[in-house]
Motif scaffolding. Structure first.
Motif, mmCIF file in Angstrom:
data_model
loop_
_atom_site.group_PDB
_atom_site.id
_atom_site.type_symbol
_atom_site.label_atom_id
_atom_site.label_comp_id
_atom_site.label_asym_id
_atom_site.label_seq_id
_atom_site.Cartn_x
_atom_site.Cartn_y
_atom_site.Cartn_z
ATOM 1 N N LEU A 1 24.150 43.605 -42.851
ATOM 2 C CA LEU A 1 25.238 43.759 -41.877
ATOM 3 C C LEU A 1 24.710 44.464 -40.624
ATOM 4 N N LYS A 2 25.396 44.246 -39.510
ATOM 5 C CA LYS A 2 24.967 44.895 -38.258
ATOM 6 C C LYS A 2 25.302 46.385 -38.271
ATOM 7 N N SER A 3 26.409 46.740 -38.933
ATOM 8 C CA SER A 3 26.879 48.127 -38.871
ATOM 9 C C SER A 3 27.622 48.496 -40.145
ATOM 10 N N ARG A 4 27.572 49.775 -40.501
ATOM 11 C CA ARG A 4 28.355 50.263 -41.633
ATOM 12 C C ARG A 4 29.852 50.113 -41.388
ATOM 13 N N LYS A 5 30.230 49.953 -40.117
ATOM 14 C CA LYS A 5 31.660 49.816 -39.800
ATOM 15 C C LYS A 5 32.208 48.457 -40.228
#
Length: 442
Positions: free
Chosen positions: A185-189
């Motif tokens: 994924l690009k971000s944990r968000k």
């Protein structure tokens, strides 16, 4: 959009430049009109704050900069207090780590005897900051990431119950960044998490993507063999050898409760002898930090201040600290951000002590955090957490009552200490080392 005034309490910290760079990188999300630096060590703060002033002048010259050791100047007219203090500095951290190791006990700054020693120093320092804030800027919020967060959070709950203080920790963020990397994924968000525990003592029970798809099976398959280890060449700050070992060790921690994913710090409680065996008692983590990050940050800061320019600087934005902006925004703009915070349990974990300070997801708005209910927890985790909460509460009671007995009990109860005799010997030596910092114990 309102421009905010911020005081960084711990202006001489090695983390301060990275946090300033992070704040400047997020001015579109959290506009700032003033940054103040406050520390009780003027010489140390001068080195860091003088460099930060150059950084701010270059990147956002409209921001007013104040550097002070005077509490009234520091805490008047502020919206947020960002606190990361270390009472006793790295010299005392070295004692926290090395004294327990002499007894074959884990030497770590937030876990076991070292964490209790550090906690007894930190409580007074953090309460002092809370009192300054309430006196000079009663509407401000303190975002506290001073360690040991669990003990500090219990102390503020018990001794300053109405304070507007949020206790936070970046370790779950670091782990979630690694999880995002494992998942591609690009971000944990992009992940929605459920988690419960105490600070440095918790478990993820559910991780989904924004569409609700279960991401746990992929993560568990990775963790079972590799822990949280990934390709560390571009993974951020927590990646020196000791951290890489920590992330790999997670596979052993995971094996105990494979229906959840664990916080890295549980290794100190489940496998304390492994940690003692691989630690050099003459050169601990504190020495690594003093010879590594502290030296690097101070050298860079002096150079920036001398040249009045950041050209060629190797100081880096503290990406992990962007959660501090998320938290400040949630309070300032009532965003309803979902974040892991350390809060009074009060039913969030239904079969656990109501007054325990637990780490759970919360929805954050202008009135602070609203914890999300996690339901009942299993006996294994509940038993571990009850023991650890008792340790943390006894430390705070020992501080508040000046009780030698309660601190001895806290040490005896810790999973990292083998018995009451070792606990007493440890306590007596820690007491001597901390005589300038701890309250008098009877």
């Amino acid at each position: 959009m309102k421009k905010h005034s911020i005081v960084i309490a711990g202006g001489g910290s090695t983390f301060t430049p990275g946090i300033v760079l992070m704040l400047l990188d997020n001015l579109d999300r959290l506009p700032i009109r003033q940054i103040k630096f406050y520390d009780n060590d003027e010489a140390r703060q001068d080195i860091v704050a003088d460099a930060c002033e150059v950084i701010i002048k270059e990147k956002a010259p409209e921001i007013n900069v104040v550097k002070t050791i005077d509490p009234k100047t520091a805490f008047t007219d502020v919206d947020f207090v960002m606190a990361h203090i270390r009472v006793g500095k790295y010299k005392m951290r070295e004692m926290d780590e090395k004294i327990p190791l002499k007894y074959g006990v884990v030497g770590q700054e937030t876990c076991g005897p070292g964490g209790m020693s550090y906690g007894m120093r930190s409580i007074g320092g953090v309460l002092e900051l809370v009192d300054y804030m309430e006196k000079y800027s009663p509407d401000a919020w303190m975002l506290n990431y001073s360690n040991p967060a669990a003990i500090v959070a219990e102390a503020t709950r018990k001794l300053r119950p109405n304070a507007k203080i949020l206790n936070i920790c970046d370790m779950p963020i670091s782990i979630e960044n690694l999880m995002a990397k494992i998942l591609g994924l690009k971000s944990r968000k992009e992940m929605q998490v459920r988690y419960y525990g105490l600070n440095h003592f918790g478990w993820w029970t559910s991780i989904t993507d924004q569409a609700g798809n279960d991401l746990m099976p992929v993560l568990k398959a990775h963790v079972k063999d590799n822990g949280y280890a990934v390709d560390f060449t571009d993974a951020g700050q927590h990646v020196d050898k000791s951290w890489q070992d920590t992330f790999k060790k997670v596979k052993d921690v995971y094996a105990l409760a494979p229906d959840t994913l664990p916080n890295t710090y549980l290794k100190y409680y489940f496998y304390p002898q492994d940690e003692v065996e691989k630690t050099d008692p003459d050169y601990t983590r504190a020495n690594q930090v003093m010879d590594g990050r502290e030296k690097h940050v101070f050298t860079e800061c002096k150079r920036i201040a001398e040249n009045q320019s950041t050209e060629g600087s190797t100081l880096e934005i503290d990406e992990h600290a962007s959660y501090i902006v998320d938290l400040a925004r949630a309070i300032a703009y009532n965003t309803g951000e979902r974040m892991l915070l350390i809060v009074e349990n009060n039913g969030a974990i239904s079969n656990f002590e109501p007054t325990a300070m637990v780490e759970v997801p919360c929805i954050v708005g202008k009135n602070g955090p609203e914890p999300l209910t996690q339901g009942e927890i299993p006996r294994f985790q509940k038993g571990l957490m009850e023991q650890q909460v008792a340790v943390e509460k006894l430390v705070v009671e020992a501080y508040a009552e000046g009780s030698y007995q309660k601190l001895w009990q806290a040490l005896t109860l810790s999973r990292t200490v083998p018995n009451a005799r070792v606990a007493k010997e440890l306590l007596d030596e820690l007491l001597e080392a901390n005589k300038d910092f701890w309250p008098t114990l009877k």
